[in-house]
Design an enzyme around this catalytic site. Sequence first.
Site, PDB file in Angstrom:
ATOM      1  N   HIS A 155       0.820  -1.216   0.000  1.00 61.66           N
ATOM      2  CA  HIS A 155       0.000   0.000   0.000  1.00 61.66           C
ATOM      3  C   HIS A 155       0.854   1.265   0.000  1.00 61.66           C
ATOM      4  O   HIS A 155       0.343   2.351  -0.249  1.00 61.66           O
ATOM      5  CB  HIS A 155      -0.918   0.012   1.229  1.00 61.66           C
ATOM      6  CG  HIS A 155      -1.977  -1.055   1.185  1.00 61.66           C
ATOM      7  ND1 HIS A 155      -3.315  -0.768   1.003  1.00 61.66           N
ATOM      8  CD2 HIS A 155      -1.902  -2.397   1.269  1.00 61.66           C
ATOM      9  CE1 HIS A 155      -4.017  -1.894   0.999  1.00 61.66           C
ATOM     10  NE2 HIS A 155      -3.177  -2.907   1.163  1.00 61.66           N
ATOM     11  N   ASP A 363       3.660   9.669  -0.756  1.00 61.66           N
ATOM     12  CA  ASP A 363       2.457   8.947  -0.334  1.00 61.66           C
ATOM     13  C   ASP A 363       2.198   7.819  -1.318  1.00 61.66           C
ATOM     14  O   ASP A 363       2.322   8.034  -2.531  1.00 61.66           O
ATOM     15  CB  ASP A 363       1.256   9.926  -0.345  1.00 61.66           C
ATOM     16  CG  ASP A 363       0.222   9.577   0.714  1.00 61.66           C
ATOM     17  OD1 ASP A 363       0.097   8.379   1.050  1.00 61.66           O
ATOM     18  OD2 ASP A 363      -0.476  10.498   1.183  1.00 61.66           O
TER      19      ASP A 363
HETATM   20  C1  G6P Z   1      -1.049   3.344   5.944  1.00 64.26           C
HETATM   21  C2  G6P Z   1      -0.590   1.901   5.789  1.00 64.26           C
HETATM   22  C3  G6P Z   1      -1.589   0.943   6.403  1.00 64.26           C
HETATM   23  C4  G6P Z   1      -1.921   1.355   7.824  1.00 64.26           C
HETATM   24  C5  G6P Z   1      -2.402   2.795   7.871  1.00 64.26           C
HETATM   25  C6  G6P Z   1      -2.698   3.287   9.299  1.00 64.26           C
HETATM   26  O1  G6P Z   1      -2.123   3.595   5.121  1.00 64.26           O
HETATM   27  O2  G6P Z   1      -0.353   1.601   4.435  1.00 64.26           O
HETATM   28  O3  G6P Z   1      -1.080  -0.374   6.382  1.00 64.26           O
HETATM   29  O4  G6P Z   1      -2.872   0.498   8.388  1.00 64.26           O
HETATM   30  O5  G6P Z   1      -1.409   3.626   7.294  1.00 64.26           O
HETATM   31  O6  G6P Z   1      -1.602   3.109  10.113  1.00 64.26           O
HETATM   32  P1  G6P Z   1      -1.634   2.175  11.414  1.00 64.26           P
HETATM   33  O7  G6P Z   1      -0.193   2.121  11.833  1.00 64.26           O
HETATM   34  O8  G6P Z   1      -2.502   2.879  12.406  1.00 64.26           O
HETATM   35  O9  G6P Z   1      -2.169   0.824  11.041  1.00 64.26           O
END
Ligand code: G6P
Length: 454
Positions: A155, A363
């Site tokens: 992602h 990003d």
């Molecule tokens: C990004 C990453 C995700 C993640 C999200 C939120 O979008 O690609 O994998 O879940 O951030 O971050 P967190 O650390 O709270 O899961």
Amino acid sequence: MQRIIVIANRLPVARKEGLWVTSPGGLVRALEPVLQRVNGSWVGWSGDADSELEPFEHDGIEQIPVPLSSAELDGFYYGFCNSTLWPLYHDAIVAPEFHRHQWRPYVAVNQRYAHHAARVLRNDDIAWVQDYQLQLVPGMLRAMRPEATIGFYLHIPFPPIELFSRLPWRQQIIEALLGSDVLAFQTRASVRNFADAARRFGDARVSSRGELAWRGRTIKLQRAPIAIDTSHFSRLARSPQVTERVAALRHELGDAEHIILGVDRLDYTKGIDLRLKAFAGLLEETDEPHKYAFVQVAVPSREDVPAYQDLRSEIEQIVGRINGDYGEPGWAPVSYLYRSLELEELIAYYVAADVMLVTPLRDGMNLVAKEYVAARIGDPGVLILSEFAGAAEQLRSALIVNPYDVDTVTATIRRAAHMDRSEARMRMQRLRRTVRKEDVFEWARACLAILEAI
Ligand code: G6P
């Protein structure tokens, strides 16, 4: 029908007041119906440390919780994931840390995810591994289920080789990723960067356009930009509650002529500090500061990582300085909200905003840009978008900026605020066409089609 096992850092559900509720977000919305149809499972962490939970069913999907201890959260999540990989893969905007004592829990936790998945994965199933937290899982699963179809979706950006080569464990990560049958990325640049790294550190050969040959296997590379449930956003934007809230919001913001909005997780990749400075530049040069209102929504994130704590202080200082320099009793040019908003409230902000600033320094995609476009069903509104967001490959009719160039961002905000309606309408129509056509259901279809064809 092939079953699909999604393996992601987090489960698609979270516990609220003792009940499991589905988490918001496009990925979950897109995959839910697919997994329900094929009797799929989702392997992930529940969000609570030190809790051992049995598998359970929620909305027709088997949830397989992976336990994580507090110590593992420190080493794996706050450490290797978010102090090494996250900054390294985002252009090293803050210096990545390389600690052997954090690599070890990364390996151990990846192994645990792979074990939980292997328990339910049959050789003719599809395992679909998500994101940078679990890059070792494809190789580990391949060793346990040699015949299974394994996909991996990143992602976030895959960095250029000059950056990736710094990683002491680059070879282990590349080899584990090459355990997949399909590796999918947000952008063409990430596909290219990965192919370079696979050649250099995995000895993979590029066998044809979009395919690698490695140890007798073929690995497909795919560009699949993630998206949103566009019609859901557009439908909500039209709802009477949102319409009513928009009018109230505009009034709360002093009936400013130009409402400018930023919405981000509070993360150093998002360029919130530079964006605020660009807005200050606009206040500096205008004779009519009252005509502008800037709203920055900053969603709390990874608050235990020192770089995020430092960033929060810095942003709050900048907001304080701008409001101190330009505000008056009863009026502040910047409204700063450090919290997440309910979806309908967020959409009301999108509808109220004449100009949307999405100016990350790097990003993977940036779904906020797409959400804004999906919500602009009436007045066009102008999207200012960083050239360093994955979304810039698709949303070419936005005003594309280099977020490091503060003076140009200032000039672009001014241009956006005063853009004539026919140009704004034409640009927004093109953007809307893209987000309607390339929505998250289309994304899931494209990703799964290539996996099902293996
Ligand atoms: C990004 C990453 C995700 C993640 C999200 C939120 O979008 O690609 O994998 O879940 O951030 O971050 P967190 O650390 O709270 O899961």
